[in-house]
Scaffold this motif. Structure first.
Motif, PDB file in Angstrom:
ATOM      1  N   GLY A  55       4.600   1.847  -9.875  1.00  0.00           N
ATOM      2  CA  GLY A  55       5.530   2.970 -10.001  1.00  0.00           C
ATOM      3  C   GLY A  55       6.374   3.215  -8.771  1.00  0.00           C
ATOM      4  O   GLY A  55       6.786   4.355  -8.535  1.00  0.00           O
ATOM      5  N   TRP A  56       6.630   2.170  -7.986  1.00  0.00           N
ATOM      6  CA  TRP A  56       7.452   2.271  -6.779  1.00  0.00           C
ATOM      7  C   TRP A  56       6.898   3.309  -5.816  1.00  0.00           C
ATOM      8  O   TRP A  56       7.635   4.000  -5.110  1.00  0.00           O
ATOM      9  CB  TRP A  56       8.918   2.575  -7.128  1.00  0.00           C
ATOM     10  N   ALA A  57       5.562   3.387  -5.757  1.00  0.00           N
ATOM     11  CA  ALA A  57       4.902   4.466  -5.010  1.00  0.00           C
ATOM     12  C   ALA A  57       5.242   4.438  -3.528  1.00  0.00           C
ATOM     13  O   ALA A  57       5.548   5.476  -2.926  1.00  0.00           O
ATOM     14  CB  ALA A  57       3.391   4.361  -5.199  1.00  0.00           C
ATOM     15  N   SER A  58       5.182   3.270  -2.907  1.00  0.00           N
ATOM     16  CA  SER A  58       5.419   3.188  -1.469  1.00  0.00           C
ATOM     17  C   SER A  58       6.885   3.449  -1.129  1.00  0.00           C
ATOM     18  O   SER A  58       7.200   4.155  -0.163  1.00  0.00           O
ATOM     19  CB  SER A  58       4.998   1.815  -0.943  1.00  0.00           C
ATOM     20  N   PHE A  59       7.794   2.880  -1.919  1.00  0.00           N
ATOM     21  CA  PHE A  59       9.216   3.123  -1.682  1.00  0.00           C
ATOM     22  C   PHE A  59       9.530   4.613  -1.803  1.00  0.00           C
ATOM     23  O   PHE A  59      10.278   5.173  -1.001  1.00  0.00           O
ATOM     24  CB  PHE A  59      10.062   2.343  -2.682  1.00  0.00           C
ATOM     25  N   ALA A  60       8.952   5.256  -2.808  1.00  0.00           N
ATOM     26  CA  ALA A  60       9.215   6.683  -3.005  1.00  0.00           C
ATOM     27  C   ALA A  60       8.667   7.514  -1.854  1.00  0.00           C
ATOM     28  O   ALA A  60       9.313   8.454  -1.378  1.00  0.00           O
ATOM     29  CB  ALA A  60       8.609   7.145  -4.328  1.00  0.00           C
ATOM     30  N   LYS A  61       7.468   7.170  -1.374  1.00  0.00           N
ATOM     31  CA  LYS A  61       6.863   7.936  -0.278  1.00  0.00           C
ATOM     32  C   LYS A  61       7.671   7.799   0.996  1.00  0.00           C
ATOM     33  O   LYS A  61       7.984   8.782   1.666  1.00  0.00           O
ATOM     34  CB  LYS A  61       5.431   7.461  -0.027  1.00  0.00           C
ATOM     35  N   GLN A  62       8.029   6.564   1.361  1.00  0.00           N
ATOM     36  CA  GLN A  62       8.743   6.357   2.611  1.00  0.00           C
ATOM     37  C   GLN A  62      10.203   6.788   2.511  1.00  0.00           C
ATOM     38  O   GLN A  62      10.815   7.157   3.507  1.00  0.00           O
ATOM     39  CB  GLN A  62       8.655   4.888   3.032  1.00  0.00           C
ATOM     40  N   TYR A  83       0.862  -1.184   0.000  1.00  0.00           N
ATOM     41  CA  TYR A  83       0.000   0.000   0.000  1.00  0.00           C
ATOM     42  C   TYR A  83       0.893   1.227   0.000  1.00  0.00           C
ATOM     43  O   TYR A  83       2.106   1.132   0.250  1.00  0.00           O
ATOM     44  CB  TYR A  83      -0.928   0.001   1.223  1.00  0.00           C
ATOM     45  N   LEU A  84       0.322   2.373  -0.274  1.00  0.00           N
ATOM     46  CA  LEU A  84       1.117   3.591  -0.368  1.00  0.00           C
ATOM     47  C   LEU A  84       1.874   3.863   0.926  1.00  0.00           C
ATOM     48  O   LEU A  84       3.046   4.229   0.903  1.00  0.00           O
ATOM     49  CB  LEU A  84       0.213   4.777  -0.703  1.00  0.00           C
ATOM     50  N   ASP A  85       1.223   3.664   2.059  1.00  0.00           N
ATOM     51  CA  ASP A  85       1.789   4.076   3.334  1.00  0.00           C
ATOM     52  C   ASP A  85       2.767   3.061   3.919  1.00  0.00           C
ATOM     53  O   ASP A  85       3.764   3.437   4.525  1.00  0.00           O
ATOM     54  CB  ASP A  85       0.670   4.318   4.346  1.00  0.00           C
ATOM     55  N   HIS A  86       2.454   1.762   3.783  1.00  0.00           N
ATOM     56  CA  HIS A  86       3.230   0.734   4.466  1.00  0.00           C
ATOM     57  C   HIS A  86       3.102  -0.586   3.713  1.00  0.00           C
ATOM     58  O   HIS A  86       2.204  -0.750   2.873  1.00  0.00           O
ATOM     59  CB  HIS A  86       2.730   0.526   5.905  1.00  0.00           C
ATOM     60  N   PRO A  87       3.937  -1.568   4.051  1.00  0.00           N
ATOM     61  CA  PRO A  87       3.722  -2.929   3.565  1.00  0.00           C
ATOM     62  C   PRO A  87       2.434  -3.519   4.157  1.00  0.00           C
ATOM     63  O   PRO A  87       1.805  -2.923   5.037  1.00  0.00           O
ATOM     64  CB  PRO A  87       4.973  -3.671   4.064  1.00  0.00           C
ATOM     65  N   PRO A  88       2.053  -4.729   3.739  1.00  0.00           N
ATOM     66  CA  PRO A  88       0.691  -5.189   3.994  1.00  0.00           C
ATOM     67  C   PRO A  88       0.462  -5.998   5.263  1.00  0.00           C
ATOM     68  O   PRO A  88      -0.669  -6.420   5.501  1.00  0.00           O
ATOM     69  CB  PRO A  88       0.419  -6.075   2.769  1.00  0.00           C
TER      70      PRO A  88
END
Length: 484
Positions: free
Chosen positions: A209-216, A41-46
């Motif tokens: 698009g590597w969304a979670s990695f980029a956010k964190q 998920y965008l914020d964290h792993p599942p």
């Protein structure tokens, strides 16, 4: 063993608190995840979603179901923490005291009765620590497979778990007897198991698009000296409060004692403990010089620090301080529990985090439903993901709840039907700017404002708007409902 009986009683109490304490918006948000299981998920792993899904399948979609796995998993983690202490510091009878110190923290006490990514993170981190202690004590390389599995599951819980791997590398490099593992297949096989356990998160990020990695990975910041001092003060003060003052003293002194014990005597177990605490602590302190560090982020440092505090601080003064440390931690945790459930103190929002997060949601959801009926709204909507999620969890059955935010495009939830009118609920804390929803029409007068409160103390105020879904608007989804 008496301490195991005490842990069982504490776990039973935590299960009761988990069942009766109101659900917080973040917990409701993670419950939405559990109804749309993905590899990330965008914020964290599942992993938090997996824990919630398991609990709700066992006891239903209620507060206890959302939180069920927390008290049970932390009880198991406490037993393994005690076993790790006996392996790393044999002969010091550190195991029960280490588990007790850890459980006396607010981080564990509150974390056990609320379901956030920190809950599975702490559990799997502790399991990995236990398996690593088995490696150190037995010399049996097969334990590296368990280390890899639990470390990978910790990383699938929260990205902070990368600090565990960093600590292991520090230990391997500094301990001359441990360096032999670099030449053996067991270490590398354990690493492969960790990657496999984390693979769903990598695959999800690659597909999005590597969304979670980029956010964190984009949390770094910079500021002037004044900001740095303020952030450092917040970090240290927050840790003293969340660990509780005397337990924090034990953990900080224990980590220092672990480093000193290795320096003087080359104690391998002490080095492992220091490697799992001090590099992470240094990283958080450095980060606080440029940006705010949330109080829960350093939680992963406390299992190893509690072992060090229990096993390496053996002086008479430290031994006398153990029971007061546990008593103070228990009292602070009990005070939080009581305030969260019964709110005997009419504290304002700025002084009471339980009011801001937990207060008045059931009555507020009923008021929102009544406002929707008065305005002929076919659905209720919110822009804040936490607000939308808690309304979806608490609104009367049969209501449609819509969430609008760019993050929802990463879910597989259905879009709302176009051309029907709904009621948008928007917190006044978002300011006076226009809503994200195009064409939102504010309701005027008393009809356009609702207040969430607990026992007459205001938690938050909200404005109401009429809205209509349309093509081309920002992403919006229909959230799941309990039992539906």
């Amino acid at each position: 063993m008496p301490w195991v009986a005490a842990l069982a009683a504490l776990t039973a109490l935590r299960l009761v608190i988990a069942a009766v304490a109101p659900l917080a918006p973040d917990e409701a948000y993670y419950w939405v995840w559990s109804r749309d299981l993905q590899g990330g998920y965008l914020d964290h792993p599942p992993m938090v979603a997996v824990f919630i899904r398991a609990g709700t399948l066992l006891v239903g979609e209620n507060a206890l179901g959302v939180r069920l796995m927390g008290p049970l998993a932390l009880a198991l983690g406490s037993v393994l923490l005690a076993r790790a202490a006996e392996d790393l510091l044999p002969g010091r009878r550190a195991g029960p005291w280490a588990a007790a110190l850890f459980n006396a923290t607010l981080l564990a006490g509150v974390g056990a009765v609320t379901m956030t990514p920190d809950t599975p993170l702490l559990v799997f981190w502790t399991c990995a620590l236990w398996a690593l202690a088995r490696v150190q004590r037995t010399g049996d390389g097969r334990w590296w497979l368990a280390v890899g599995l639990f470390a990978g599951l910790a990383l699938a819980s929260k990205y902070t778990a990368v600090l565990f791997g960093a600590g292991v590398v520090v230990w391997l490099l500094l301990d001359s007897s441990a360096r032999r593992w670099f030449a053996r297949w067991h270490l590398w096989a354990g690493g492969a198991v960790a990657v496999l356990a984390f693979a769903p998160v990598i695959a999800w990020n690659a597909a999005h698009g590597w969304a979670s990695f980029a956010k964190q990975g984009g949390r770094a910041g910079s500021g002037d000296v004044g900001q740095a001092l303020r952030f450092l003060g917040e970090l240290i003060g927050g840790q003293v409060a969340l660990a509780t003052p005397l337990v924090f003293l034990f953990c900080a002194a224990g980590a220092a004692a672990a480093a000193w014990a290795w320096w003087r005597t080359r104690d391998d177990g002490a080095l492992l403990l220091a490697a799992l605490v001090l590099p992470g602590a240094a990283l958080f302190l450095w980060q606080a010089t440029g940006s705010r560090v949330q109080g829960n982020w350093p939680a992963v440092l406390y299992p190893a620090a509690a072992i060090a505090g229990a096993g390496l601080l053996q002086g008479r003064a430290w031994l006398r301080l153990r029971v007061p440390a546990l008593a103070l931690g228990g009292a602070m945790t009990a005070a939080v529990y009581i305030q969260a459930i019964a709110a005997p103190l009419p504290l304002p929002r700025r002084s009471d985090p339980t009011l801001a997060r937990l207060g008045g949601w059931d009555a507020f959801a009923a008021e929102v439903a009544a406002a929707a009926d008065r305005n002929g709204a076919a659905f209720v909507a919110a822009e804040e993901y936490g607000l939308a999620s808690v309304l979806a969890f608490r609104m009367p059955a049969g209501r449609v709840v819509v969430a609008m935010d760019p993050r929802w495009r990463l879910f597989t939830l259905p879009a709302p039907a176009p051309g029907v009118t709904g009621l948008l609920v928007r917190s006044e804390r978002r300011g006076e700017g226009p809503p994200l929803w195009p064409g939102a029409e504010p309701l005027t007068g008393l009809e356009g404002r609702l207040v969430r409160s607990r026992r007459g103390v205001e938690a938050e105020a909200y404005r109401l708007h009429r809205v209509t879904p349309a093509l081309g608007q920002p992403p919006a989804v229909v959230l799941p409902r309990p039992g539906a």
